[in-house]
Design a protein around this motif. Structure first.
Motif, PDB file in Angstrom:
ATOM      1  N   ARG A 183      -3.323 -18.276  -5.267  1.00 12.43           N
ATOM      2  CA  ARG A 183      -2.220 -17.378  -5.599  1.00 12.43           C
ATOM      3  C   ARG A 183      -2.142 -17.159  -7.109  1.00 12.43           C
ATOM      4  O   ARG A 183      -2.358 -18.077  -7.878  1.00 12.43           O
ATOM      5  CB  ARG A 183      -0.922 -17.963  -5.080  1.00 12.43           C
ATOM      6  CG  ARG A 183      -0.924 -18.114  -3.559  1.00 12.43           C
ATOM      7  CD  ARG A 183       0.356 -18.686  -3.053  1.00 12.43           C
ATOM      8  NE  ARG A 183       1.420 -17.712  -2.976  1.00 12.43           N
ATOM      9  CZ  ARG A 183       1.666 -16.931  -1.948  1.00 12.43           C
ATOM     10  NH1 ARG A 183       0.901 -16.988  -0.894  1.00 12.43           N
ATOM     11  NH2 ARG A 183       2.669 -16.094  -1.951  1.00 12.43           N
TER      12      ARG A 183
ATOM     13  N   ARG B 283       0.313 -14.736 -10.102  1.00 10.89           N
ATOM     14  CA  ARG B 283       1.478 -13.866 -10.315  1.00 10.89           C
ATOM     15  C   ARG B 283       1.135 -12.818 -11.373  1.00 10.89           C
ATOM     16  O   ARG B 283       0.606 -13.150 -12.426  1.00 10.89           O
ATOM     17  CB  ARG B 283       2.677 -14.694 -10.744  1.00 10.89           C
ATOM     18  CG  ARG B 283       3.169 -15.623  -9.641  1.00 10.89           C
ATOM     19  CD  ARG B 283       4.249 -16.559 -10.131  1.00 10.89           C
ATOM     20  NE  ARG B 283       5.498 -15.880 -10.428  1.00 10.89           N
ATOM     21  CZ  ARG B 283       6.478 -15.689  -9.557  1.00 10.89           C
ATOM     22  NH1 ARG B 283       6.341 -16.102  -8.319  1.00 10.89           N
ATOM     23  NH2 ARG B 283       7.591 -15.084  -9.905  1.00 10.89           N
TER      24      ARG B 283
ATOM     25  N   GLN C   6       2.948 -11.473  -6.355  1.00 12.38           N
ATOM     26  CA  GLN C   6       2.274 -12.749  -6.162  1.00 12.38           C
ATOM     27  C   GLN C   6       1.206 -12.536  -5.098  1.00 12.38           C
ATOM     28  O   GLN C   6       1.514 -12.222  -3.948  1.00 12.38           O
ATOM     29  CB  GLN C   6       3.261 -13.821  -5.717  1.00 12.38           C
ATOM     30  CG  GLN C   6       2.633 -15.186  -5.586  1.00 12.38           C
ATOM     31  CD  GLN C   6       3.674 -16.265  -5.377  1.00 12.38           C
ATOM     32  OE1 GLN C   6       4.705 -16.260  -6.024  1.00 12.38           O
ATOM     33  NE2 GLN C   6       3.395 -17.173  -4.476  1.00 12.38           N
ATOM     34  N   THR C   7      -0.067 -12.663  -5.499  1.00 13.26           N
ATOM     35  CA  THR C   7      -1.170 -12.402  -4.589  1.00 13.26           C
ATOM     36  C   THR C   7      -1.474 -13.620  -3.743  1.00 13.26           C
ATOM     37  O   THR C   7      -0.951 -14.700  -3.963  1.00 13.26           O
ATOM     38  CB  THR C   7      -2.426 -11.981  -5.378  1.00 13.26           C
ATOM     39  OG1 THR C   7      -2.784 -13.038  -6.264  1.00 13.26           O
ATOM     40  CG2 THR C   7      -2.192 -10.708  -6.164  1.00 13.26           C
TER      41      THR C   7
ATOM     42  N   THR D 258      -0.605 -13.915   1.920  1.00 14.24           N
ATOM     43  CA  THR D 258       0.590 -13.103   2.187  1.00 14.24           C
ATOM     44  C   THR D 258       1.221 -12.742   0.848  1.00 14.24           C
ATOM     45  O   THR D 258       2.053 -13.485   0.321  1.00 14.24           O
ATOM     46  CB  THR D 258       1.606 -13.878   3.054  1.00 14.24           C
ATOM     47  OG1 THR D 258       0.957 -14.300   4.252  1.00 14.24           O
ATOM     48  CG2 THR D 258       2.804 -13.004   3.413  1.00 14.24           C
ATOM     49  N   PRO D 259       0.833 -11.600   0.260  1.00  7.44           N
ATOM     50  CA  PRO D 259       1.396 -11.206  -1.033  1.00  7.44           C
ATOM     51  C   PRO D 259       2.911 -10.994  -0.961  1.00  7.44           C
ATOM     52  O   PRO D 259       3.446 -10.532   0.046  1.00  7.44           O
ATOM     53  CB  PRO D 259       0.687  -9.884  -1.352  1.00  7.44           C
ATOM     54  CG  PRO D 259      -0.584  -9.947  -0.571  1.00  7.44           C
ATOM     55  CD  PRO D 259      -0.220 -10.677   0.692  1.00  7.44           C
ATOM     56  N   VAL D 260       3.596 -11.350  -2.054  1.00  3.25           N
ATOM     57  CA  VAL D 260       5.045 -11.216  -2.167  1.00  3.25           C
ATOM     58  C   VAL D 260       5.347 -10.324  -3.370  1.00  3.25           C
ATOM     59  O   VAL D 260       4.758 -10.497  -4.432  1.00  3.25           O
ATOM     60  CB  VAL D 260       5.711 -12.595  -2.357  1.00  3.25           C
ATOM     61  CG1 VAL D 260       7.211 -12.448  -2.557  1.00  3.25           C
ATOM     62  CG2 VAL D 260       5.416 -13.492  -1.175  1.00  3.25           C
TER      63      VAL D 260
ATOM     64  N   GLU E  89       8.562  -8.961  -5.760  1.00  2.00           N
ATOM     65  CA  GLU E  89       9.965  -9.086  -6.141  1.00  2.00           C
ATOM     66  C   GLU E  89      10.262  -8.022  -7.179  1.00  2.00           C
ATOM     67  O   GLU E  89       9.482  -7.826  -8.109  1.00  2.00           O
ATOM     68  CB  GLU E  89      10.245 -10.452  -6.741  1.00  2.00           C
ATOM     69  CG  GLU E  89      10.012 -11.604  -5.802  1.00  2.00           C
ATOM     70  CD  GLU E  89      10.093 -12.948  -6.496  1.00  2.00           C
ATOM     71  OE1 GLU E  89       9.969 -13.001  -7.737  1.00  2.00           O
ATOM     72  OE2 GLU E  89      10.285 -13.943  -5.794  1.00  2.00           O
TER      73      GLU E  89
ATOM     74  N   HIS F  55      12.822  -7.165  -2.396  1.00  2.00           N
ATOM     75  CA  HIS F  55      11.857  -8.213  -2.079  1.00  2.00           C
ATOM     76  C   HIS F  55      11.089  -7.761  -0.838  1.00  2.00           C
ATOM     77  O   HIS F  55      11.682  -7.218   0.091  1.00  2.00           O
ATOM     78  CB  HIS F  55      12.627  -9.510  -1.793  1.00  2.00           C
ATOM     79  CG  HIS F  55      11.745 -10.677  -1.534  1.00  2.00           C
ATOM     80  ND1 HIS F  55      11.315 -11.012  -0.278  1.00  2.00           N
ATOM     81  CD2 HIS F  55      11.217 -11.592  -2.376  1.00  2.00           C
ATOM     82  CE1 HIS F  55      10.563 -12.096  -0.357  1.00  2.00           C
ATOM     83  NE2 HIS F  55      10.491 -12.461  -1.618  1.00  2.00           N
TER      84      HIS F  55
ATOM     85  N   THR G  88       7.184  -8.568   1.599  1.00  2.00           N
ATOM     86  CA  THR G  88       5.891  -9.217   1.781  1.00  2.00           C
ATOM     87  C   THR G  88       4.969  -8.238   2.498  1.00  2.00           C
ATOM     88  O   THR G  88       5.425  -7.276   3.120  1.00  2.00           O
ATOM     89  CB  THR G  88       6.010 -10.505   2.619  1.00  2.00           C
ATOM     90  OG1 THR G  88       6.553 -10.177   3.892  1.00  2.00           O
ATOM     91  CG2 THR G  88       6.895 -11.530   1.937  1.00  2.00           C
ATOM     92  N   THR G  89       3.682  -8.489   2.390  1.00  2.00           N
ATOM     93  CA  THR G  89       2.694  -7.657   3.063  1.00  2.00           C
ATOM     94  C   THR G  89       1.542  -8.553   3.475  1.00  2.00           C
ATOM     95  O   THR G  89       1.523  -9.736   3.161  1.00  2.00           O
ATOM     96  CB  THR G  89       2.242  -6.490   2.161  1.00  2.00           C
ATOM     97  OG1 THR G  89       1.361  -5.639   2.896  1.00  2.00           O
ATOM     98  CG2 THR G  89       1.549  -6.983   0.911  1.00  2.00           C
ATOM     99  N   LYS G  90       0.594  -8.004   4.179  1.00  2.46           N
ATOM    100  CA  LYS G  90      -0.568  -8.785   4.604  1.00  2.46           C
ATOM    101  C   LYS G  90      -1.803  -8.322   3.844  1.00  2.46           C
ATOM    102  O   LYS G  90      -1.988  -7.125   3.617  1.00  2.46           O
ATOM    103  CB  LYS G  90      -0.805  -8.638   6.099  1.00  2.46           C
ATOM    104  CG  LYS G  90       0.259  -9.313   6.933  1.00  2.46           C
ATOM    105  CD  LYS G  90      -0.235  -9.469   8.342  1.00  2.46           C
ATOM    106  CE  LYS G  90       0.778 -10.209   9.157  1.00  2.46           C
ATOM    107  NZ  LYS G  90       0.477 -11.591   9.307  1.00  2.46           N
TER     108      LYS G  90
END
Length: 93
Positions: A2, A4, A21-22, A25-27, A29, A39, A41-43
């Motif tokens: 991961r 950022r 954040q890679t 499961t990327p996040v 914010e 906020h 998330t993606t796949k």
């Protein structure tokens, strides 16, 4: 692994920041004037759009389109009904 990545733009007198954040499961914010307002998330490396509002009178809806990969993540600020886009430059910490 991961990592950022930070992005920032000033739009209509407001500070808009995004952190991607890679990883598996990327996040994403999104902060407007220092307060978290979105906020998501993606796949994998799929792009994600996070809708937020700028605290104007009346509130201004905008969206942040984050693309976690492949390669270096990217962010766009999408504004207006026509989706006018502005690149959010990377911010170094």
């Amino acid at each position: 692994m991961r990592a950022r990545h930070h992005f920032h733009i000033d739009y209509l007198g407001h500070s808009v920041s995004a952190t991607v954040q890679t990883g598996h499961t990327p996040v994403v914010e999104v902060l407007v004037d220092g307060k978290e307002t979105g906020h998501a998330t993606t796949k994998d490396d799929r792009p994600v759009t996070v809708p937020v509002e700028l605290p104007t009178d009346p509130p201004t809806p905008v969206s942040i389109r984050a693309t976690p990969g492949p390669g270096v993540p990217r962010c766009l600020l999408l504004a207006g009904a026509d989706g006018e886009s502005q690149v959010m430059p990377p911010r170094l910490y």
